[in-house]
Design a protein around this motif. Structure first.
Motif, PDB file in Angstrom:
ATOM      1  N   GLY A   1       0.798  -1.218   0.000  1.00  0.00           N
ATOM      2  CA  GLY A   1       0.000   0.000   0.000  1.00  0.00           C
ATOM      3  C   GLY A   1       0.834   1.273   0.000  1.00  0.00           C
ATOM      4  N   TYR A   2       0.572   2.152   0.977  1.00  0.00           N
ATOM      5  CA  TYR A   2       1.260   3.447   1.037  1.00  0.00           C
ATOM      6  C   TYR A   2       2.782   3.289   1.137  1.00  0.00           C
ATOM      7  CZ  TYR A   2      -3.308   5.601   1.983  1.00  0.00           C
ATOM      8  OH  TYR A   2      -4.608   6.041   1.900  1.00  0.00           O
TER       9      TYR A   2
ATOM     10  N   ILE B   1       4.113   2.577  -2.233  1.00  0.00           N
ATOM     11  CA  ILE B   1       4.082   3.777  -3.078  1.00  0.00           C
ATOM     12  C   ILE B   1       5.292   4.655  -2.765  1.00  0.00           C
ATOM     13  CG2 ILE B   1       2.841   5.921  -3.600  1.00  0.00           C
ATOM     14  CD1 ILE B   1       1.351   3.562  -4.696  1.00  0.00           C
TER      15      ILE B   1
ATOM     16  N   GLY C   1      -1.597   2.852  -7.913  1.00  0.00           N
ATOM     17  CA  GLY C   1      -2.017   3.499  -6.672  1.00  0.00           C
ATOM     18  C   GLY C   1      -3.367   4.173  -6.843  1.00  0.00           C
TER      19      GLY C   1
ATOM     20  N   SER D   1      -6.909   3.339  -4.966  1.00  0.00           N
ATOM     21  CA  SER D   1      -7.766   4.386  -4.392  1.00  0.00           C
ATOM     22  C   SER D   1      -9.196   4.231  -4.888  1.00  0.00           C
ATOM     23  CB  SER D   1      -7.229   5.770  -4.767  1.00  0.00           C
ATOM     24  OG  SER D   1      -5.908   5.947  -4.289  1.00  0.00           O
TER      25      SER D   1
ATOM     26  N   LEU E   1      -6.960   2.667  -0.691  1.00  0.00           N
ATOM     27  CA  LEU E   1      -6.120   3.822  -0.393  1.00  0.00           C
ATOM     28  C   LEU E   1      -6.949   5.089  -0.583  1.00  0.00           C
ATOM     29  CD1 LEU E   1      -2.800   2.939  -2.309  1.00  0.00           C
ATOM     30  CD2 LEU E   1      -3.367   2.428   0.072  1.00  0.00           C
TER      31      LEU E   1
ATOM     32  N   ALA F   1      -3.986  11.146  -0.286  1.00  0.00           N
ATOM     33  CA  ALA F   1      -2.862  10.656   0.526  1.00  0.00           C
ATOM     34  C   ALA F   1      -1.867   9.911  -0.351  1.00  0.00           C
ATOM     35  CB  ALA F   1      -3.373   9.748   1.640  1.00  0.00           C
ATOM     36  N   MET F   2      -2.374   9.108  -1.286  1.00  0.00           N
ATOM     37  CA  MET F   2      -1.496   8.349  -2.180  1.00  0.00           C
ATOM     38  C   MET F   2      -0.641   9.290  -3.032  1.00  0.00           C
ATOM     39  SD  MET F   2      -0.833   7.133  -5.445  1.00  0.00           S
ATOM     40  CE  MET F   2      -2.306   7.601  -6.361  1.00  0.00           C
TER      41      MET F   2
ATOM     42  N   ILE G   1       2.004  11.001  -0.761  1.00  0.00           N
ATOM     43  CA  ILE G   1       3.052  10.054  -0.367  1.00  0.00           C
ATOM     44  C   ILE G   1       3.948   9.741  -1.559  1.00  0.00           C
ATOM     45  CG2 ILE G   1       3.449   7.639   0.293  1.00  0.00           C
ATOM     46  CD1 ILE G   1       1.015   7.963   2.183  1.00  0.00           C
TER      47      ILE G   1
END
Length: 203
Positions: free
Chosen positions: A17-18, A21, A43, A47, A52, A56-57, A60
Protein backbone atom coordinates in the motif's frame (compact mmCIF):
# COMPACT_ATOMS: atom_id res chain seq x y z
CA UNK A 1 11.97 -7.53 -18.94
CA UNK A 2 9.92 -4.34 -18.56
CA UNK A 3 6.68 -6.34 -18.34
CA UNK A 4 8.13 -8.55 -15.59
CA UNK A 5 9.32 -5.50 -13.66
CA UNK A 6 5.89 -3.86 -13.89
CA UNK A 7 4.21 -7.05 -12.65
CA UNK A 8 6.65 -7.22 -9.72
CA UNK A 9 5.91 -3.58 -8.84
CA UNK A 10 2.16 -4.25 -8.91
CA UNK A 11 2.57 -7.29 -6.65
CA UNK A 12 4.59 -5.31 -4.07
CA UNK A 13 2.22 -2.34 -4.11
CA UNK A 14 -0.76 -4.62 -3.67
CA UNK A 15 0.83 -5.96 -0.48
CA UNK A 16 2.38 -2.80 0.98
CA UNK A 17 0.00 0.00 0.00
CA UNK A 18 1.26 3.45 1.04
CA UNK A 19 4.66 2.09 2.09
CA UNK A 20 5.08 0.52 -1.34
CA UNK A 21 4.08 3.78 -3.08
CA UNK A 22 6.66 5.74 -1.07
CA UNK A 23 9.43 3.18 -1.52
CA UNK A 24 8.78 2.68 -5.22
CA UNK A 25 8.78 6.40 -6.01
CA UNK A 26 11.87 6.97 -3.85
CA UNK A 27 13.79 4.20 -5.60
CA UNK A 28 12.77 5.41 -9.07
CA UNK A 29 13.88 8.96 -8.26
CA UNK A 30 17.16 7.61 -6.87
CA UNK A 31 17.89 6.32 -10.39
CA UNK A 32 16.75 2.73 -9.80
CA UNK A 33 14.81 1.66 -12.94
CA UNK A 34 11.36 1.20 -11.39
CA UNK A 35 8.61 2.74 -13.57
CA UNK A 36 6.50 5.42 -11.88
CA UNK A 37 4.14 4.87 -14.83
CA UNK A 38 3.15 1.63 -13.10
CA UNK A 39 3.38 2.77 -9.46
CA UNK A 40 1.10 5.81 -9.62
CA UNK A 41 -1.70 4.51 -11.87
CA UNK A 42 -1.92 1.33 -9.81
CA UNK A 43 -2.02 3.50 -6.67
CA UNK A 44 -4.89 5.37 -8.33
CA UNK A 45 -6.64 2.07 -8.97
CA UNK A 46 -6.20 1.04 -5.32
CA UNK A 47 -7.77 4.39 -4.39
CA UNK A 48 -10.66 3.60 -6.73
CA UNK A 49 -11.26 0.34 -4.85
CA UNK A 50 -11.23 2.19 -1.50
CA UNK A 51 -8.05 0.54 -0.22
CA UNK A 52 -6.12 3.82 -0.39
CA UNK A 53 -7.06 7.49 -0.23
CA UNK A 54 -6.28 9.20 -3.54
CA UNK A 55 -5.00 12.47 -2.06
CA UNK A 56 -2.86 10.66 0.53
CA UNK A 57 -1.50 8.35 -2.18
CA UNK A 58 -0.55 11.32 -4.39
CA UNK A 59 1.17 13.15 -1.51
CA UNK A 60 3.05 10.05 -0.37
CA UNK A 61 4.16 9.37 -3.95
CA UNK A 62 5.34 12.98 -4.28
CA UNK A 63 7.23 12.88 -0.99
CA UNK A 64 8.80 9.56 -1.93
CA UNK A 65 9.89 10.93 -5.30
CA UNK A 66 11.33 14.02 -3.65
CA UNK A 67 13.20 11.95 -1.04
CA UNK A 68 14.76 9.72 -3.70
CA UNK A 69 15.74 12.76 -5.76
CA UNK A 70 17.45 14.33 -2.75
CA UNK A 71 19.48 11.14 -2.32
CA UNK A 72 20.62 11.31 -5.96
CA UNK A 73 21.32 15.05 -5.59
CA UNK A 74 23.68 14.44 -2.67
CA UNK A 75 25.34 11.58 -4.53
CA UNK A 76 26.26 14.10 -7.21
CA UNK A 77 27.08 16.94 -4.82
CA UNK A 78 29.29 15.02 -2.40
CA UNK A 79 30.78 12.44 -4.74
CA UNK A 80 31.04 14.41 -7.96
CA UNK A 81 31.32 12.86 -11.39
CA UNK A 82 33.62 9.93 -10.36
CA UNK A 83 31.17 8.61 -7.74
CA UNK A 84 28.20 9.05 -10.06
CA UNK A 85 29.94 6.98 -12.74
CA UNK A 86 30.97 4.35 -10.20
CA UNK A 87 27.37 4.21 -8.94
CA UNK A 88 26.11 3.84 -12.51
CA UNK A 89 28.56 1.02 -13.23
CA UNK A 90 27.63 -0.94 -10.11
CA UNK A 91 23.90 -0.71 -10.83
CA UNK A 92 24.42 -1.20 -14.57
CA UNK A 93 22.69 2.10 -15.31
CA UNK A 94 23.20 3.42 -18.81
CA UNK A 95 25.73 6.25 -18.82
CA UNK A 96 24.07 7.63 -21.95
CA UNK A 97 20.96 8.46 -19.90
CA UNK A 98 23.05 10.31 -17.32
CA UNK A 99 24.88 12.17 -20.08
CA UNK A 100 21.52 13.14 -21.61
CA UNK A 101 20.46 14.59 -18.24
CA UNK A 102 23.77 16.49 -18.09
CA UNK A 103 23.09 17.91 -21.53
CA UNK A 104 19.60 19.11 -20.61
CA UNK A 105 20.77 20.64 -17.31
CA UNK A 106 23.66 22.50 -18.95
CA UNK A 107 21.47 23.69 -21.82
CA UNK A 108 18.34 24.81 -19.97
CA UNK A 109 19.63 25.60 -16.49
CA UNK A 110 18.13 24.89 -13.08
CA UNK A 111 14.48 25.16 -14.17
CA UNK A 112 14.85 21.89 -16.06
CA UNK A 113 14.74 20.21 -12.62
CA UNK A 114 11.04 21.16 -12.54
CA UNK A 115 10.16 20.44 -16.16
CA UNK A 116 12.15 17.21 -16.26
CA UNK A 117 9.62 15.50 -13.97
CA UNK A 118 7.35 15.35 -17.02
CA UNK A 119 10.03 14.09 -19.41
CA UNK A 120 11.01 10.50 -20.19
CA UNK A 121 14.43 9.21 -19.15
CA UNK A 122 15.84 12.42 -17.70
CA UNK A 123 13.18 12.77 -14.98
CA UNK A 124 14.94 9.94 -13.15
CA UNK A 125 18.50 11.18 -13.62
CA UNK A 126 18.31 15.00 -13.56
CA UNK A 127 19.13 15.12 -9.84
CA UNK A 128 22.68 13.92 -10.51
CA UNK A 129 23.85 16.90 -12.64
CA UNK A 130 21.95 19.23 -10.30
CA UNK A 131 24.02 17.88 -7.41
CA UNK A 132 27.29 17.91 -9.35
CA UNK A 133 26.74 21.57 -10.24
CA UNK A 134 25.90 22.26 -6.56
CA UNK A 135 22.52 23.79 -7.35
CA UNK A 136 21.02 25.55 -4.32
CA UNK A 137 19.41 22.80 -2.22
CA UNK A 138 16.29 24.74 -1.27
CA UNK A 139 15.54 25.63 -4.90
CA UNK A 140 16.26 22.05 -6.00
CA UNK A 141 13.86 20.65 -3.40
CA UNK A 142 11.05 23.08 -4.29
CA UNK A 143 11.37 22.46 -8.04
CA UNK A 144 11.55 18.71 -7.49
CA UNK A 145 8.54 18.61 -5.17
CA UNK A 146 6.35 20.70 -7.47
CA UNK A 147 7.32 18.77 -10.59
CA UNK A 148 6.83 15.45 -8.81
CA UNK A 149 3.45 16.60 -7.48
CA UNK A 150 2.16 17.36 -10.98
CA UNK A 151 3.41 13.98 -12.24
CA UNK A 152 1.82 12.16 -9.29
CA UNK A 153 -1.51 13.95 -9.75
CA UNK A 154 -1.62 13.19 -13.47
CA UNK A 155 -0.84 9.49 -13.26
CA UNK A 156 -2.62 8.86 -9.97
CA UNK A 157 -5.84 10.55 -11.10
CA UNK A 158 -5.85 8.76 -14.44
CA UNK A 159 -5.50 5.42 -12.66
CA UNK A 160 -8.31 6.39 -10.29
CA UNK A 161 -10.70 7.46 -13.07
CA UNK A 162 -10.02 4.38 -15.17
CA UNK A 163 -10.61 2.02 -12.26
CA UNK A 164 -10.29 -1.61 -13.26
CA UNK A 165 -9.30 -0.50 -16.76
CA UNK A 166 -6.15 1.18 -15.43
CA UNK A 167 -4.15 -1.62 -17.03
CA UNK A 168 -4.79 0.02 -20.42
CA UNK A 169 -2.54 2.89 -19.37
CA UNK A 170 0.48 0.62 -19.75
CA UNK A 171 0.05 0.64 -23.54
CA UNK A 172 -0.03 4.44 -23.51
CA UNK A 173 3.23 5.00 -21.60
CA UNK A 174 5.52 5.58 -24.58
CA UNK A 175 2.94 7.57 -26.56
CA UNK A 176 2.34 9.84 -23.55
CA UNK A 177 6.08 10.37 -23.12
CA UNK A 178 6.40 11.34 -26.78
CA UNK A 179 3.47 13.76 -26.52
CA UNK A 180 4.97 15.45 -23.47
CA UNK A 181 8.34 15.80 -25.18
CA UNK A 182 6.69 17.40 -28.22
CA UNK A 183 4.82 19.87 -25.98
CA UNK A 184 7.97 20.81 -24.04
CA UNK A 185 9.99 21.27 -27.23
CA UNK A 186 7.18 23.40 -28.69
CA UNK A 187 7.14 25.56 -25.57
CA UNK A 188 10.92 26.05 -25.66
CA UNK A 189 10.80 27.04 -29.33
CA UNK A 190 7.98 29.47 -28.59
CA UNK A 191 9.99 31.10 -25.79
CA UNK A 192 13.09 31.38 -27.97
CA UNK A 193 11.13 32.97 -30.83
CA UNK A 194 9.42 35.39 -28.44
CA UNK A 195 12.78 36.33 -26.91
CA UNK A 196 14.26 37.06 -30.35
CA UNK A 197 11.29 39.21 -31.26
CA UNK A 198 11.73 41.23 -28.08
CA UNK A 199 15.43 41.74 -28.83
CA UNK A 200 14.62 42.90 -32.37
CA UNK A 201 11.99 45.33 -31.08
CA UNK A 202 14.43 46.82 -28.55
CA UNK A 203 17.05 47.30 -31.28
Amino acid sequence: MVESLINAVIFVLDKLGYVGIFAGMALESACIPIPSEAILPFGGYLSFTGRLNLIAMILIGTIGGTAGSIGAYYLGKLGGRPLVEKYADKLRISKSKIEKSDEYFNKYGEKIVFFSRLLPIIRTFISLPAGISKMEFKKFTIYTFLGSLIWSILLGYVGYKMGENWIMIRSWFHMADIAVVVCIIGFIIYKLVAKRKNINVEN
